[in-house]
Design an enzyme around this catalytic site. Structure first.
Site, PDB file in Angstrom:
ATOM      1  N   ARG A  44       0.849  -1.188   0.000  1.00 16.30           N
ATOM      2  CA  ARG A  44       0.000   0.000   0.000  1.00 16.30           C
ATOM      3  C   ARG A  44       0.882   1.235   0.000  1.00 16.30           C
ATOM      4  O   ARG A  44       2.081   1.144   0.125  1.00 16.30           O
ATOM      5  CB  ARG A  44      -0.948   0.004   1.190  1.00 16.30           C
ATOM      6  CG  ARG A  44      -0.384  -0.595   2.467  1.00 16.30           C
ATOM      7  CD  ARG A  44       0.156   0.266   3.563  1.00 16.30           C
ATOM      8  NE  ARG A  44       0.028   1.661   3.542  1.00 16.30           N
ATOM      9  CZ  ARG A  44       1.069   2.493   3.690  1.00 16.30           C
ATOM     10  NH1 ARG A  44       2.266   2.010   3.813  1.00 16.30           N
ATOM     11  NH2 ARG A  44       0.880   3.787   3.725  1.00 16.30           N
ATOM     12  N   ASP A 223      -1.875  10.640  -2.206  1.00 17.75           N
ATOM     13  CA  ASP A 223      -2.246   9.563  -3.112  1.00 17.75           C
ATOM     14  C   ASP A 223      -2.558  10.086  -4.504  1.00 17.75           C
ATOM     15  O   ASP A 223      -2.464   9.347  -5.482  1.00 17.75           O
ATOM     16  CB  ASP A 223      -3.445   8.809  -2.549  1.00 17.75           C
ATOM     17  CG  ASP A 223      -3.053   8.039  -1.308  1.00 17.75           C
ATOM     18  OD1 ASP A 223      -3.055   8.635  -0.212  1.00 17.75           O
ATOM     19  OD2 ASP A 223      -2.688   6.850  -1.433  1.00 17.75           O
TER      20      ASP A 223
END
Ligand SMILES: CSC[C@H]1O[C@H](OP(=O)(O)O)[C@H](O)[C@@H]1O
Length: 327
Positions: A44, A223
């Site tokens: 992740r 992100d």
């Protein structure tokens, strides 16, 4: 040790769901296995997802050609919010016409560039802070934007490592980052191994840390960064940015250029992942709320550009709060 790598014809990665208990490496031999690893956050973090996308493309072009389109679509869609996942797939496929070895070589370039970019943005971010803050700097961070969110080194923690290396870091305040505790499990683990002094706080205490003047700056990852400078990051980042503005401390976003998405004009246009509510309602097998309670598990939020003091990449610093746009 890299967070994710290519070894003997397959992907190897640190299973981050096993931290901080222990470092467990898993072998990934198919796109299907990689999609599952991404969806359960074994791997992740935006740059690490970029590397996973690139290596996943290298796996896909080595498999049954009849599965290629389906495997690539599944890989791109494994998690929707971080732009880096699809970017990594597309980057590796740039050399598709040259064959599987060329796709793998391009993917390995993505991994090699990550460490170089993160060291560069780390130094740039540390310089930006030390030019504006006197003495030792205390940093507050949210989620995990360290080496575990990348191939190596880290983005927000890349800035922290540069400050620490220069003897200019006083302390790091770490938001635990519910519900999956990336701060408590991953950032605290990294800082412990780096010998960096740090204190864990519950997410809701973040604004109080700033209001009490315990931290001199907030440094987080991202992100996706929209063309106007809106920053999409782990849920809880936006309230921290509000508190930073109220406390008059800089809010710094450390991210590689691959996280900037020129195709998205503003943060409200980004697909924000909503994960299974069970992640809020269960932990370690015990319930945190009565059965029948519903949960809304929004995984990311949008920090408007006017709350972002600076975005630091490997190439530049952009100041969205002053009207500068990253794209
Ligand atoms: C350096 S990008 C790290 C970024 O990714 C995290 O999300 P997740 O753990 O769900 O992949 C979080 O938003 C971090 O800031």
């Amino acid at each position: 040790m890299r967070t994710i790598d290519w070894r003997d014809g397959h992907i190897v990665l640190i299973d981050q769901t096993r931290l901080p208990g222990g470092v467990v490496e898993v072998a990934i031999n198919s796109v299907e296995e990689l999609v599952i690893a991404i969806q359960r956050l074994a791997v992740r973090g935006a740059p690490a997802l970029g590397a996973a996308g690139a290596l996943g493309a290298a796996l896909a072009v080595r498999a049954d050609p009849a599965r290629l389109d389906r495997d690539l679509a599944a890989l791109r869609a494994a998690r929707p919010t971080a732009v880096n996942l699809a970017w990594g797939v597309d980057r590796a496929l740039r050399r598709l016409a040259e064959g599987p070895d060329a796709v793998l070589a391009e993917a390995l370039d993505v991994l090699a560039e990550d460490g170089v970019h993160n060291r560069s943005l780390g130094e740039r971010g540390a310089r930006w802070l030390t030019e504006r803050l006197e003495g030792l700097v205390a940093v507050q961070t949210h989620c995990n934007a360290g080496s575990l969110a990348c191939v190596e080194w880290g983005t927000a923690l890349g800035v922290v490592r540069s400050l620490h290396g220069q003897g200019r870091l006083r302390h790091v305040y770490v938001d635990e980052t519910r519900p999956l505790l990336q701060g408590a499990r991953l950032t605290a683990w990294e800082l412990t191994h780096l010998g960096v002094p740090h204190t864990l706080v519950v997410d809701a205490a973040g604004p109080t840390v700033l209001a009490r003047g315990l931290a001199d700056a907030v440094v987080v990852g991202a992100d996706r960064i929209a063309a106007n400078g809106d920053v999409i990051n782990k849920i809880g980042t936006y309230p921290l940015a509000l508190a930073a503005a109220r406390a008059g401390v800089p809010f710094l976003v450390a991210a590689p250029e691959s996280t900037v998405d020129p195709s998205v004009p503003s943060g409200d246009k980004v697909d924000i992942e909503v994960r299974d509510g069970a992640e809020l309602l269960l932990w370690g097998g015990s319930r945190s709320a009565p059965s029948g309670t519903q949960a809304l598990n929004v995984a990311f939020d949008v920090t408007p550009a006017d709350l972002v003091t600076a975005i630091v990449t490997e190439d530049r610093v952009v100041h969205p709060a002053r009207g500068e746009r990253p794209a």
